[in-house]
Structures are given as C-alpha cells and as structure tokens.
Enzyme design. Structure first.
Site, mmCIF file in Angstrom:
data_model
loop_
_atom_site.group_PDB
_atom_site.id
_atom_site.type_symbol
_atom_site.label_atom_id
_atom_site.label_comp_id
_atom_site.label_asym_id
_atom_site.label_seq_id
_atom_site.Cartn_x
_atom_site.Cartn_y
_atom_site.Cartn_z
ATOM 1 N N GLY A 180 0.927 -1.072 0.018
ATOM 2 C CA GLY A 180 0.053 0.098 -0.037
ATOM 3 C C GLY A 180 1.066 1.351 -0.148
ATOM 4 O O GLY A 180 1.991 1.015 -0.184
ATOM 5 N N GLU A 201 2.499 -8.459 -1.199
ATOM 6 C CA GLU A 201 0.902 -8.088 -1.754
ATOM 7 C C GLU A 201 0.267 -8.939 -1.538
ATOM 8 O O GLU A 201 0.307 -9.965 -2.951
ATOM 9 C CB GLU A 201 1.490 -6.748 -2.204
ATOM 10 C CG GLU A 201 -0.026 -6.174 -2.809
ATOM 11 C CD GLU A 201 -0.778 -6.007 -1.853
ATOM 12 O OE1 GLU A 201 -0.664 -5.102 -1.505
ATOM 13 O OE2 GLU A 201 -2.014 -6.235 -0.979
ATOM 14 N N SER A 263 3.416 -3.245 6.588
ATOM 15 C CA SER A 263 2.815 -1.902 6.716
ATOM 16 C C SER A 263 0.947 -2.568 5.822
ATOM 17 O O SER A 263 0.628 -2.446 4.785
ATOM 18 C CB SER A 263 2.979 -0.681 5.527
ATOM 19 O OG SER A 263 3.900 -2.228 4.360
ATOM 20 N N ARG A 266 -4.371 1.392 8.793
ATOM 21 C CA ARG A 266 -4.127 1.441 10.166
ATOM 22 C C ARG A 266 -5.345 1.222 10.698
ATOM 23 O O ARG A 266 -6.429 0.610 10.041
ATOM 24 C CB ARG A 266 -3.341 3.039 9.873
ATOM 25 C CG ARG A 266 -2.148 3.180 9.655
ATOM 26 C CD ARG A 266 -1.824 4.430 9.078
ATOM 27 N NE ARG A 266 -1.874 5.024 10.607
ATOM 28 C CZ ARG A 266 -0.250 5.264 11.652
ATOM 29 N NH1 ARG A 266 0.351 4.670 11.466
ATOM 30 N NH2 ARG A 266 -0.580 5.478 12.816
ATOM 31 N N ASP A 311 -8.522 9.985 11.174
ATOM 32 C CA ASP A 311 -8.524 8.773 11.586
ATOM 33 C C ASP A 311 -9.247 8.390 12.578
ATOM 34 O O ASP A 311 -9.152 6.642 12.541
ATOM 35 C CB ASP A 311 -7.155 8.719 11.941
ATOM 36 C CG ASP A 311 -6.208 8.258 10.471
ATOM 37 O OD1 ASP A 311 -6.232 9.443 9.666
ATOM 38 O OD2 ASP A 311 -4.600 8.443 10.557
ATOM 39 N N ALA A 319 -3.714 13.143 6.353
ATOM 40 C CA ALA A 319 -4.101 14.336 7.393
ATOM 41 C C ALA A 319 -4.086 14.894 6.347
ATOM 42 O O ALA A 319 -5.336 16.211 7.627
ATOM 43 C CB ALA A 319 -2.135 14.603 6.978
ATOM 44 N N HIS A 444 3.032 28.917 -18.713
ATOM 45 C CA HIS A 444 3.452 27.640 -19.540
ATOM 46 C C HIS A 444 4.966 27.997 -19.129
ATOM 47 O O HIS A 444 5.272 29.294 -19.275
ATOM 48 C CB HIS A 444 3.455 28.008 -20.887
ATOM 49 C CG HIS A 444 3.901 27.570 -21.612
ATOM 50 N ND1 HIS A 444 3.813 26.216 -22.252
ATOM 51 C CD2 HIS A 444 5.117 27.648 -23.176
ATOM 52 C CE1 HIS A 444 5.046 25.381 -23.033
ATOM 53 N NE2 HIS A 444 5.396 26.295 -23.652
HETATM 54 P P1 NAI Z 1 -2.702 0.209 2.856
HETATM 55 O O1 NAI Z 1 -4.269 0.031 3.222
HETATM 56 O O2 NAI Z 1 -2.349 1.417 1.915
HETATM 57 O O3 NAI Z 1 -2.214 -1.011 1.575
HETATM 58 C C1 NAI Z 1 -1.857 -1.613 3.481
HETATM 59 C C2 NAI Z 1 -1.287 -3.317 1.970
HETATM 60 O O4 NAI Z 1 -1.582 -4.021 3.058
HETATM 61 C C3 NAI Z 1 -3.542 -3.809 1.005
HETATM 62 O O5 NAI Z 1 -3.051 -3.418 -0.498
HETATM 63 C C4 NAI Z 1 -3.682 -5.093 1.328
HETATM 64 O O6 NAI Z 1 -4.103 -5.694 0.639
HETATM 65 C C5 NAI Z 1 -1.872 -5.441 2.048
HETATM 66 N N1 NAI Z 1 -1.401 -6.181 3.221
HETATM 67 C C6 NAI Z 1 -2.901 -6.411 3.974
HETATM 68 N N2 NAI Z 1 -2.649 -7.942 4.646
HETATM 69 C C7 NAI Z 1 -1.640 -8.427 4.354
HETATM 70 C C8 NAI Z 1 -0.944 -9.610 4.351
HETATM 71 N N3 NAI Z 1 -1.226 -10.829 4.981
HETATM 72 N N4 NAI Z 1 -0.304 -10.572 3.188
HETATM 73 C C9 NAI Z 1 0.374 -9.006 2.336
HETATM 74 N N5 NAI Z 1 -0.421 -8.474 2.281
HETATM 75 C C10 NAI Z 1 -1.214 -7.553 3.303
HETATM 76 O O7 NAI Z 1 -1.859 0.568 3.879
HETATM 77 P P2 NAI Z 1 -0.835 1.130 4.597
HETATM 78 O O8 NAI Z 1 0.296 1.458 3.297
HETATM 79 O O9 NAI Z 1 0.017 0.965 6.242
HETATM 80 O O10 NAI Z 1 -1.328 2.930 4.845
HETATM 81 C C11 NAI Z 1 -2.001 2.875 5.643
HETATM 82 C C12 NAI Z 1 -3.123 4.506 5.692
HETATM 83 O O11 NAI Z 1 -1.929 5.489 5.902
HETATM 84 C C13 NAI Z 1 -3.702 4.459 4.632
HETATM 85 O O12 NAI Z 1 -5.136 4.698 4.602
HETATM 86 C C14 NAI Z 1 -2.978 5.765 3.976
HETATM 87 O O13 NAI Z 1 -3.923 6.280 3.300
HETATM 88 C C15 NAI Z 1 -2.465 6.818 4.980
HETATM 89 N N6 NAI Z 1 -1.146 6.995 4.540
HETATM 90 C C16 NAI Z 1 -1.161 7.756 3.563
HETATM 91 C C17 NAI Z 1 0.155 8.388 2.823
HETATM 92 C C18 NAI Z 1 -0.090 9.304 1.703
HETATM 93 O O14 NAI Z 1 -1.115 10.136 1.993
HETATM 94 N N7 NAI Z 1 1.482 9.683 1.154
HETATM 95 C C19 NAI Z 1 1.258 8.228 3.461
HETATM 96 C C20 NAI Z 1 1.673 6.674 4.380
HETATM 97 C C21 NAI Z 1 0.548 6.801 4.788
#
Ligand code: NAI
Length: 459
Positions: A180, A201, A263, A266, A311, A319, A444
């Site tokens: 993710g 994944e 990861s 959350r 959250d 955020a 531009h």
């Molecule tokens: P996420 O929900 O984005 O991704 C988690 C991934 O883990 C999913 O693709 C899921 O299919 C996979 N997964 C779950 N269980 C698994 C398993 N047993 N084996 C293999 N894969 C598995 O969660 P993530 O990356 O932890 O982020 C959490 C939150 O933080 C999200 O809501 C995200 O939007 C937010 N965040 C946002 C950022 C940004 O806006 N740039 C940066 C970091 C986090």
C-alpha cells in the site's frame, strides 16, 4: 469553562484548535506525545524528508542523463536521519507557536474523558479536571499489526512506520508486507539507497485503490530498479527474519530480510481515553466490528457537543482529510454552515515518480454505474515534463461524466503531480466541465498544462 476541549494534537486536532482559537473560542488541546501527531512525527513529514534525500541522491546518480557528471555519489545514512529529525523538530516548534499565537492552552498529558454533568463535558489529565461545552476527538490511528504466527518471537526485526524511521542503519535487505502507500514509500526510499527490497502483497496489484494502469506503470518502473514484487501472495507467518507466504498457486514460499516492515493498514485509536464514559456510537464494519467513531457530515457524533475528526473516524485516513474534518467540526460549533465532502480528496504517493489522484477512478465510476468517459495523455505532452524527466514516463487520466463532461476524477503519474493535483480538486468541487477547463489559462511551460492538454482530447 472551555468552549472546546480537543483530544489529540495531530493534523485534525491542531488545525481545529488553531481555527477555533482564531475565532475567539477558549480552547484546551490535550496531547500526550509530541504536537503534530503521526503525520508530523512519524508519518508524512519525516518520510517526505527521507524521500527527498533519496531523490537528491538519485539525481546525482543519474546526472549523466542531463549532461552532468557527479563522481562517485554517496550518502551518509546517519546524516539523512539527522536532517529528518531536524525538520520534524522545526515543524513541531511551528505548531507550538501556532497554538500560542491563537491562544490555545496545550496540555502535554494523557487525557481521559470522564463523562458529562451539569457543568459540561469533563476531561481529566494529570489529576486536573477540565470542563468544556464541546469536545473534539482526534486520537488518530496506529499501525495494524496482524498476529502472524512467529511475529512476536521475531522481536525487533519487525518494524512498522514508526520503528523504521528510527533505524540508525540502512537495512541491506528489506521485506515489506503490504504494497500500500506506506509500503511503497519505504520501498522507494530504501531501494533508491541500494537496499534489496521485496514487497509481498496479497492483492493482484500494488496500491489497491489506485487507478490500475497507473499502479501497473509504477510497479514496472520499480521492477526495473530491482524491487521484487510478490503479488497475490498472502503472508502466513514469520520465522525469525523470514516472511512465509503462500503464492498464487498455494505454494509456501519464503523471503528474508534484515528488517520486515509491516504496512498492512492502520486502525483507529478508540481505547484508553475513556470513550466509553461518554456513550459515543461506533461505526461497524460488515463483520460487526467497530472501525471508528460514527460521525455525520458535520463531524458530529451521536452525543450532543461531541465531535470527531481524522483517522479516529476509521476512513479516509489522510492528514488533509483530518484537517478539513477538524475545520468542519469547528465551523459547526461556531454555528457556521459547513459539511464534509469526500468527493475531491486528493491522494498522493510520494514515490519517484509521484502518483497523485483526486475523485473517482475508472473502476469506482464503473462500480457506481456512472456513465463516464476517460481521456488520457502521456505526461510527455508537457514540454516541461520532457525537459525535466529524461527517460521519464507518466500519464494523466481524466474521468468525466459522459453527457456533460463534468470532471469526476483526475489521476496522474509523473513528477511533480503532487503539486498540481489541487487544480483537479477545484475542478471536481466546482463541477467544472472539460470545456470550461479548456478555457482556463495555465502557465507555460509547466507540467500542470498536461491537465489542460488532456481536456482537449475529449471527443
Ligand atoms: P494500505 O491500506 O494503504 O495498504 C495495505 C496493503 O497491505 C494492502 O494493499 C493490503 O492488500 C495489504 N495486505 C494486508 N494484509 C496482507 C497480508 N497478510 N499479506 C500481504 N499483504 C497484505 O495501508 P498502509 O500502507 O499501511 O497505510 C495506512 C494508511 O496511511 C493509509 O490509509 C494511507 O492512506 C495512509 N498513508 C498515506 C500516505 C500518503 O498520503 N502519502 C503515506 C502513508 C500512509
């Protein structure tokens, strides 16, 4: 008596405190750790600081694409981490100053909701009791760590977004469980610095909710740089520094690393601060398990005077969503008409190249039964993109209603799309049509022109 008590000093809580203080409300903000919350201390800001160091290193490594030669580019991991800490410290200081400047009383203690009596809503912290007319709950979320067999025994090999930021040394090999947003940002950072990264994944694609074509393009770019992706692979356990997973054919496979980043999403923080004492209703998932505080579009809970933002609501865990939700709550406390809308929330993944999107993806439009059209162009239609992204690939996709061509979603891959996606948010919020977008003058040469160019491809 306070007008507003806020629990949690992240982007939901501190922005709400700032707005409420500026509007003349008497505000108390409780934060047991550092102001700025996860975003500022162990999320958005530290990761972007690290990723920028990786980007600079990458520029040095690929300078020859631009006729610039840097001999033997190198980096010092401890200095990269020290700079990240310096940036965080500076910005935490900025939040502190903003609280002071807006007359917000900050209590750096653990707060507990005691309940409500005739004097108002009562919150206890460090033996003192605070009474307030309104309460805003912004207690955020924490990394969900599934109870994989062997996980506990693996000890500090296992890291979440928090511990990985505090590493003093760069791992030589990193296994990322979950491709993710968090997984991909750390995969991007460490692979750029030379770490061998494997992403495991369980879905058939990385970055699940993202546009399929874009996530596929991004994956290919990182594959070329040596990142190993195991898709449709479900983690079943940990053996020391080895991740055990089942591949798509049901075969048991193993991959090892110095560190294993978990990861996989959350979880809202709903416990440990007396939520049960105020009778707030929780939102339940289809399995009947609570995933967040239930709120309406004004960020009100079922209890009069009690609001929630960020959250802790259990969805759109970003955020900028939290900050806007906090503002909506404060506006409603102030008696101003305001409601939360989620149709134009931007999402960015700070890989290199960046990914940015707002509004509906094609898959979401299809699932909703919307009659839509897609227009798209490679990023190379922007002169500025070509000038600054030698060998770079990217795409801009706009999803519109089939009849009126109103913008429903915009999705991009290519730097610096994080800086231009807000124009898509404006177009979606104002229900702008592609024909109206065509009339807007874009500067531009900028990469932003790709949005206008894409708008002209509608038939
Ligand atoms: P996420 O929900 O984005 O991704 C988690 C991934 O883990 C999913 O693709 C899921 O299919 C996979 N997964 C779950 N269980 C698994 C398993 N047993 N084996 C293999 N894969 C598995 O969660 P993530 O990356 O932890 O982020 C959490 C939150 O933080 C999200 O809501 C995200 O939007 C937010 N965040 C946002 C950022 C940004 O806006 N740039 C940066 C970091 C986090």
């Amino acid at each position: 008596m306070y007008d507003l008590a806020i629990i949690g000093g992240g982007p939901g809580g501190y922005v709400a405190a700032e707005r409420a203080g500026a509007a003349g409300l008497k505000v108390v903000l409780f934060e047991r750790k550092s102001l700025g919350g996860v975003c500022l201390n162990e999320g958005c800001i530290p990761t972007k600081t690290l990723l920028y160091s990786a980007k600079v290193y990458n520029y040095a490594m690929t300078g020859d694409h631009y006729g610039v030669y840097v001999s033997d580019p190198t980096f010092k991991y401890d200095e990269i981490v020290a700079r990240k800490n310096k940036v965080v410290k500076k910005l935490v200081g900025g939040v502190k100053a903003a609280m002071k400047g807006n007359g917000v009383e900050v209590v750096n203690e653990n707060a507990t909701i005691l309940g409500r009596d005739q004097e108002g809503i009562k919150v206890e912290a460090a033996g003192n009791t605070y009474a307030a007319r309104n309460l805003l709950i912004c207690t955020g979320s924490e990394a969900a760590v599934p109870p994989f067999p062997g996980l506990k025994e693996a000890g500090d090999v296992i890291v979440t977004n928090r511990e990985i930021l505090a590493l003093e040394e760069r791992p030589e090999e990193l296994v990322v469980i979950g491709g993710g947003v968090i997984g991909m940002e750390f995969a991007a950072f460490f692979s750029t610095l030379g770490t061998k990264v494997t992403v495991v994944e369980m879905l058939p694609k990385i970055l699940g909710p993202l546009d399929d074509e874009i996530s596929d393009m991004l994956q290919k770019q990182y594959e070329k740089r040596g990142v190993n992706f195991c898709l449709r692979c479900k983690v079943t356990g940990i053996e020391g520094n080895t991740v055990v997973y089942e591949d798509p054919d049901g075969k048991v496979c193993r991959v090892s690393g110095d560190k294993i980043l978990v990861s996989v999403g959350r979880r809202a923080n709903l416990q440990g601060f007396g939520l049960e004492n105020i009778g707030v209703e929780l939102a339940l998932n289809p399995a009947g398990r609570p995933y967040g505080i239930k709120v309406d579009e004004k960020m009100r809970t079922n209890v009069p005077g009690v609001y929630a933002a960020g959250d802790v609501t259990g969805f759109s865990m970003l955020a900028h969503t939290a900050s806007r939700e906090g503002e909506v709550a404060v506006n409603n406390i102030l008696g101003k008409e305001d409601r939360m809308r989620y149709n134009a929330i931007p999402g960015v993944v700070y890989t290199n190249p960046e990914v940015a999107g707002a509004g509906l993806t094609e898959a979401e439009a299809k699932a909703k039964g919307i009659d839509y059209k897609v227009v798209k162009l490679p990023m190379a239609y922007s002169g500025r993109f070509v000038a600054e992204n030698e060998r770079g690939e990217g795409i801009c996709k706009i999803i519109v209603g089939a009849r009126y061509h109103e913008v429903l979603g915009v999705h991009m891959l290519g730097n610096p799309c994080s800086e231009i996606i807000h124009s898509a948010c404006l177009a979606i919020e104002t229900e702008m049509t592609l024909e109206q977008l065509q009339e807007v003058v874009f500067p531009h040469p900028t990469v932003s022109e790709i949005i206008k160019e894409t708008a002209f491809t509608i038939k």
